[in-house]
Design a protein around this motif. Structure first.
Motif, PDB file in Angstrom:
ATOM      1  N   LEU A 155       0.769  -1.351  -0.047  1.00 21.18           N
ATOM      2  CA  LEU A 155      -0.019   0.144  -0.014  1.00 21.18           C
ATOM      3  C   LEU A 155       0.818   1.098  -0.008  1.00 21.18           C
ATOM      4  O   LEU A 155       0.644   2.339  -0.477  1.00 21.18           O
ATOM      5  CB  LEU A 155      -1.067   0.089   1.156  1.00 21.18           C
ATOM      6  CG  LEU A 155      -1.870   1.205   1.338  1.00 21.18           C
ATOM      7  CD1 LEU A 155      -2.919   1.414   0.113  1.00 21.18           C
ATOM      8  CD2 LEU A 155      -2.458   1.181   2.882  1.00 21.18           C
ATOM      9  N   ARG A 156       1.773   1.169   0.794  1.00 14.85           N
ATOM     10  CA  ARG A 156       2.698   2.310   0.944  1.00 14.85           C
ATOM     11  C   ARG A 156       3.510   2.582  -0.474  1.00 14.85           C
ATOM     12  O   ARG A 156       3.578   3.852  -0.808  1.00 14.85           O
ATOM     13  CB  ARG A 156       3.698   2.342   2.192  1.00 14.85           C
ATOM     14  CG  ARG A 156       3.040   2.418   3.394  1.00 14.85           C
ATOM     15  CD  ARG A 156       3.984   2.458   4.608  1.00 14.85           C
ATOM     16  NE  ARG A 156       4.572   1.400   5.110  1.00 14.85           N
ATOM     17  CZ  ARG A 156       5.720   1.066   4.864  1.00 14.85           C
ATOM     18  NH1 ARG A 156       6.854   1.882   4.592  1.00 14.85           N
ATOM     19  NH2 ARG A 156       6.331  -0.242   5.217  1.00 14.85           N
ATOM     20  N   ARG A 157       4.003   1.448  -1.243  1.00 13.07           N
ATOM     21  CA  ARG A 157       4.797   1.679  -2.243  1.00 13.07           C
ATOM     22  C   ARG A 157       3.805   2.336  -3.489  1.00 13.07           C
ATOM     23  O   ARG A 157       4.087   3.168  -4.082  1.00 13.07           O
ATOM     24  CB  ARG A 157       4.987   0.123  -2.537  1.00 13.07           C
ATOM     25  CG  ARG A 157       6.172   0.187  -3.747  1.00 13.07           C
ATOM     26  CD  ARG A 157       6.659  -1.081  -3.946  1.00 13.07           C
ATOM     27  NE  ARG A 157       7.517  -1.565  -2.885  1.00 13.07           N
ATOM     28  CZ  ARG A 157       7.807  -2.707  -2.364  1.00 13.07           C
ATOM     29  NH1 ARG A 157       7.076  -3.619  -2.946  1.00 13.07           N
ATOM     30  NH2 ARG A 157       8.448  -3.038  -1.287  1.00 13.07           N
ATOM     31  N   MET A 158       2.386   1.897  -3.293  1.00  3.99           N
ATOM     32  CA  MET A 158       1.708   2.359  -4.330  1.00  3.99           C
ATOM     33  C   MET A 158       1.088   3.751  -4.373  1.00  3.99           C
ATOM     34  O   MET A 158       0.906   4.645  -4.842  1.00  3.99           O
ATOM     35  CB  MET A 158       0.168   1.443  -4.337  1.00  3.99           C
ATOM     36  CG  MET A 158       0.518   0.097  -4.976  1.00  3.99           C
ATOM     37  SD  MET A 158       1.268  -0.047  -6.672  1.00  3.99           S
ATOM     38  CE  MET A 158       3.013  -0.465  -6.374  1.00  3.99           C
ATOM     39  N   ILE A 159       0.936   4.266  -2.751  1.00  5.95           N
ATOM     40  CA  ILE A 159       0.743   5.790  -2.657  1.00  5.95           C
ATOM     41  C   ILE A 159       1.926   6.497  -3.003  1.00  5.95           C
ATOM     42  O   ILE A 159       1.764   7.529  -3.464  1.00  5.95           O
ATOM     43  CB  ILE A 159       0.383   5.791  -1.354  1.00  5.95           C
ATOM     44  CG1 ILE A 159      -0.801   5.038  -0.891  1.00  5.95           C
ATOM     45  CG2 ILE A 159       0.244   7.297  -0.652  1.00  5.95           C
ATOM     46  CD1 ILE A 159      -1.144   4.747   0.645  1.00  5.95           C
ATOM     47  N   ARG A 162       1.880   6.883  -6.709  1.00  4.07           N
ATOM     48  CA  ARG A 162       0.810   7.847  -7.131  1.00  4.07           C
ATOM     49  C   ARG A 162       1.032   9.401  -6.864  1.00  4.07           C
ATOM     50  O   ARG A 162       0.772  10.411  -7.320  1.00  4.07           O
ATOM     51  CB  ARG A 162      -0.375   7.486  -6.636  1.00  4.07           C
ATOM     52  CG  ARG A 162      -1.013   6.329  -7.036  1.00  4.07           C
ATOM     53  CD  ARG A 162      -2.413   5.953  -6.529  1.00  4.07           C
ATOM     54  NE  ARG A 162      -3.214   6.977  -6.726  1.00  4.07           N
ATOM     55  CZ  ARG A 162      -3.997   7.142  -7.862  1.00  4.07           C
ATOM     56  NH1 ARG A 162      -3.729   6.208  -9.014  1.00  4.07           N
ATOM     57  NH2 ARG A 162      -4.739   8.118  -8.153  1.00  4.07           N
ATOM     58  N   SER A 163       1.990   9.606  -5.961  1.00  8.75           N
ATOM     59  CA  SER A 163       2.376  10.860  -5.377  1.00  8.75           C
ATOM     60  C   SER A 163       3.257  11.436  -6.461  1.00  8.75           C
ATOM     61  O   SER A 163       3.188  12.749  -6.642  1.00  8.75           O
ATOM     62  CB  SER A 163       3.258  10.925  -4.089  1.00  8.75           C
ATOM     63  OG  SER A 163       4.487  10.677  -4.546  1.00  8.75           O
ATOM     64  N   LEU A 164       3.740  10.881  -7.509  1.00  8.71           N
ATOM     65  CA  LEU A 164       4.630  11.729  -8.520  1.00  8.71           C
ATOM     66  C   LEU A 164       3.559  12.457  -9.382  1.00  8.71           C
ATOM     67  O   LEU A 164       3.994  13.318  -9.987  1.00  8.71           O
ATOM     68  CB  LEU A 164       5.270  10.585  -9.571  1.00  8.71           C
ATOM     69  CG  LEU A 164       6.123   9.512  -8.539  1.00  8.71           C
ATOM     70  CD1 LEU A 164       6.852   8.734  -9.731  1.00  8.71           C
ATOM     71  CD2 LEU A 164       7.410  10.416  -8.282  1.00  8.71           C
ATOM     72  N   PHE A 357      -5.373  -3.285  -5.318  1.00 12.06           N
ATOM     73  CA  PHE A 357      -6.357  -2.506  -5.975  1.00 12.06           C
ATOM     74  C   PHE A 357      -5.631  -1.356  -6.805  1.00 12.06           C
ATOM     75  O   PHE A 357      -5.961  -1.192  -7.908  1.00 12.06           O
ATOM     76  CB  PHE A 357      -7.584  -2.106  -5.439  1.00 12.06           C
ATOM     77  CG  PHE A 357      -8.680  -1.776  -6.110  1.00 12.06           C
ATOM     78  CD1 PHE A 357      -9.357  -2.906  -6.364  1.00 12.06           C
ATOM     79  CD2 PHE A 357      -9.047  -0.453  -6.636  1.00 12.06           C
ATOM     80  CE1 PHE A 357     -10.864  -2.770  -7.115  1.00 12.06           C
ATOM     81  CE2 PHE A 357     -10.224  -0.264  -7.183  1.00 12.06           C
ATOM     82  CZ  PHE A 357     -10.970  -1.194  -7.884  1.00 12.06           C
ATOM     83  N   LEU A 358      -4.870  -0.777  -6.037  1.00 11.59           N
ATOM     84  CA  LEU A 358      -4.077   0.332  -6.672  1.00 11.59           C
ATOM     85  C   LEU A 358      -2.942  -0.402  -7.696  1.00 11.59           C
ATOM     86  O   LEU A 358      -2.899   0.449  -8.538  1.00 11.59           O
ATOM     87  CB  LEU A 358      -3.281   0.995  -5.629  1.00 11.59           C
ATOM     88  CG  LEU A 358      -4.038   2.514  -5.060  1.00 11.59           C
ATOM     89  CD1 LEU A 358      -5.207   2.065  -4.217  1.00 11.59           C
ATOM     90  CD2 LEU A 358      -3.157   3.404  -3.857  1.00 11.59           C
ATOM     91  N   LYS A 359      -2.394  -1.148  -7.389  1.00 16.90           N
ATOM     92  CA  LYS A 359      -1.411  -1.982  -8.096  1.00 16.90           C
ATOM     93  C   LYS A 359      -1.727  -2.295  -9.525  1.00 16.90           C
ATOM     94  O   LYS A 359      -1.100  -2.141 -10.521  1.00 16.90           O
ATOM     95  CB  LYS A 359      -0.545  -2.989  -7.336  1.00 16.90           C
ATOM     96  CG  LYS A 359       0.329  -3.566  -8.045  1.00 16.90           C
ATOM     97  CD  LYS A 359       1.283  -4.772  -7.337  1.00 16.90           C
ATOM     98  CE  LYS A 359       2.502  -5.312  -8.106  1.00 16.90           C
ATOM     99  NZ  LYS A 359       3.238  -6.446  -7.166  1.00 16.90           N
ATOM    100  N   THR A 360      -3.075  -2.827  -9.625  1.00 19.50           N
ATOM    101  CA  THR A 360      -3.494  -3.557 -10.762  1.00 19.50           C
ATOM    102  C   THR A 360      -3.945  -2.396 -11.623  1.00 19.50           C
ATOM    103  O   THR A 360      -4.243  -2.727 -12.987  1.00 19.50           O
ATOM    104  CB  THR A 360      -4.417  -4.497 -10.387  1.00 19.50           C
ATOM    105  OG1 THR A 360      -5.628  -3.674  -9.627  1.00 19.50           O
ATOM    106  CG2 THR A 360      -3.949  -5.632  -9.661  1.00 19.50           C
TER     107      THR A 360
END
Length: 471
Positions: A155-159, A162-164, A357-360
């Motif tokens: 989760l932290r990796r995906m957030i 997305r911050s980029l 869900f974010l990763k996919t």
């Protein structure tokens, strides 16, 4: 000056002129070629500016004629006033009203214009169920073990990835997960303040935030806020000697839906850092933009680690999952210590499911559809309000988010309107809920997160008729 800054500056300037009536409905805008010559930009940049303004429904193109300020009905409704709260810290909570309104959650048959979350009909429920099942298979011991203190790694990796999109450039180690957005804010307040401290907030603001601050012994200082551009910077400058903390929702705050221009975010971030005042930034609505580009955050301009950026999926994906996070900057150690004491770990199963869900890519696909729906809802709401509410009704012009702020005649009491509306199974959020002061009695917030239908349109018409009766 960077190309992206020039693009934002020009687009924001034209948008401001339209929203504030400097450019009128039907006015013709300069051609693409003229815009290039006046500002020294490329044809592609100029076209991108017009596309952005068109995406916000501020302008419309006419073949062979160019671009014109939109004649959409909602642009003819006046804007609410800039708020003018007393610049004295206050703590008079409208507890009875807040309790009365929120007691409607879960009541069958009630149209909840009062609760600012997307309807379950707009959420990918079946896909989320599959992610939960997948998470139980993928996690060690089926997700029954404690997570690392900072929270689920995926989760932290995906957030962070997305911050980029908004210039956050975060790393997974910069983030700490929490049980929803309010839990994130609570950790920040407990870590940075103490009873008797004064915290500055926008006015109006989300009632849960000032209730939380007061429960922790803080004094709340409400500051003037513009319905389009957000917090008034000059008011913040004057308040600096009085405050210990600052809490802001720069992107599509509730209830106004205002969005701070980037230059304001940059100036506020630098101002607070200069005076050593931590900024807690709630970005829970940031992904719900109506334009073509996600807005930046104050965190985008944070050079000192002084901004604690908080967000969650409560307004975008799954309110009941209670998944939130914090990028606490230089206050990371304080937040980790507090999380260890108060919760030890987050709910691993739910965080893994959301992370996947974010990763996919399913999350972004869902957001694209949700943003389109909310934008259409907003326009449908305002068209109906313009036709059926009392003459002189003012509406905010949110560029994203879930809320629409209405200002009625000064003699209209929206608490009384609530009492009449609930008898017809319509629940609204009266304006007095969003302040600790004696103001906004003639205002209300409506949630635009309900699927548009003939029934919703009928309920809005009923609400307008009731408002006319009071007046």
């Amino acid at each position: 000056m960077s190309k992206s800054f020039i693009y934002d500056e020009i687009a924001n300037k034209i948008a401001f002129q339209i929203r504030n009536g400097i450019l009128k409905a039907g006015d013709k805008l300069p051609s693409v070629r003229t815009l290039c010559q006046e500002h020294g930009i490329s044809m592609n940049t100029a076209k991108r500016i017009f596309l952005e303004l068109e995406a916000q429904s501020l302008i419309e193109s006419k073949p062979q004629s160019g671009f014109f300020v939109s004649k959409l009905l909602y642009l003819n409704l006046p804007l609410p006033e800039i708020s003018r709260p007393s610049l004295i810290a206050n703590n008079t909570e409208p507890n009875e009203l807040i309790t009365k309104v929120y007691s409607n959650m879960g009541r069958e048959g009630v149209t909840l214009f009062s609760i600012s979350v997307p309807s379950g009909n707009l959420l990918p429920l079946a896909k989320l169920k599959k992610e939960i099942l997948y998470a139980t298979r993928e996690l060690r011991e089926g997700g029954t073990e404690y997570e690392p203190l900072q929270g689920n790694v995926k989760l932290r990796r995906m957030i962070a990835a997305r911050s980029l999109a908004w210039g956050g450039n975060l790393h997974e180690d910069d983030l700490i997960t929490a049980s929803g957005g309010m839990n994130s804010i609570s950790f920040c307040l407990m870590a940075l303040g103490k009873p008797g401290d004064t915290i500055a907030m926008e006015s109006p603001c989300y009632p849960g935030t000032f209730q939380l601050a007061i429960s922790l012994g803080f004094k709340v200082l409400e500051l003037p806020t513009h319905p389009v551009t957000g917090l008034e910077i000059e008011a913040l400058k004057k308040a600096i000697p009085k405050i210990n903390l600052c809490f802001l929702v720069p992107n599509f705050n509730t209830p106004l839906g205002s969005c701070m221009p980037d230059e304001h975010k940059k100036e506020i971030t630098a101002l607070l850092a200069k005076h050593g005042i931590p900024l807690i930034e709630d970005d829970v609505y940031g992904d719900l933009y109506f334009g073509s580009q996600r807005p930046k955050c104050c965190k985008s301009f944070d050079l000192e680690g002084n901004v604690l950026w908080c967000s969650s999926v409560s307004k975008t994906l799954a309110p009941g999952y209670r998944v939130g996070w914090i990028a606490p900057g230089k206050y990371k150690d304080k937040l980790l210590k507090l999380k260890l004491v108060h919760s030890i770990a987050s709910v691993s199963l739910i965080q893994e499911a959301v992370g996947n869900f974010l990763k996919t890519g399913r999350y972004e696909n869902h957001l694209q559809q949700l943003r389109r729906t909310l934008k259409n809802n907003y326009q449908n709401y305002v068209h109906t309000i313009a036709e059926h509410f009392p003459e002189g009704t003012k509406t905010s012009r949110p560029q994203g988010g879930l809320g629409l702020w209405l200002e009625l005649n000064k003699q209209t009491d929206t608490t009384e309107l609530y009492d009449l509306a609930i008898k017809k199974n319509i629940s609204i959020a009266p304006g007095r809920m969003f302040t600790l002061q004696n103001q906004f009695q003639n205002c209300m917030r409506l949630c635009i997160g309900l699927p548009w239908s003939d029934d919703i349109k009928f309920k809005l018409k009923q609400l307008g008729s009731l408002a006319k009766m009071i007046r």
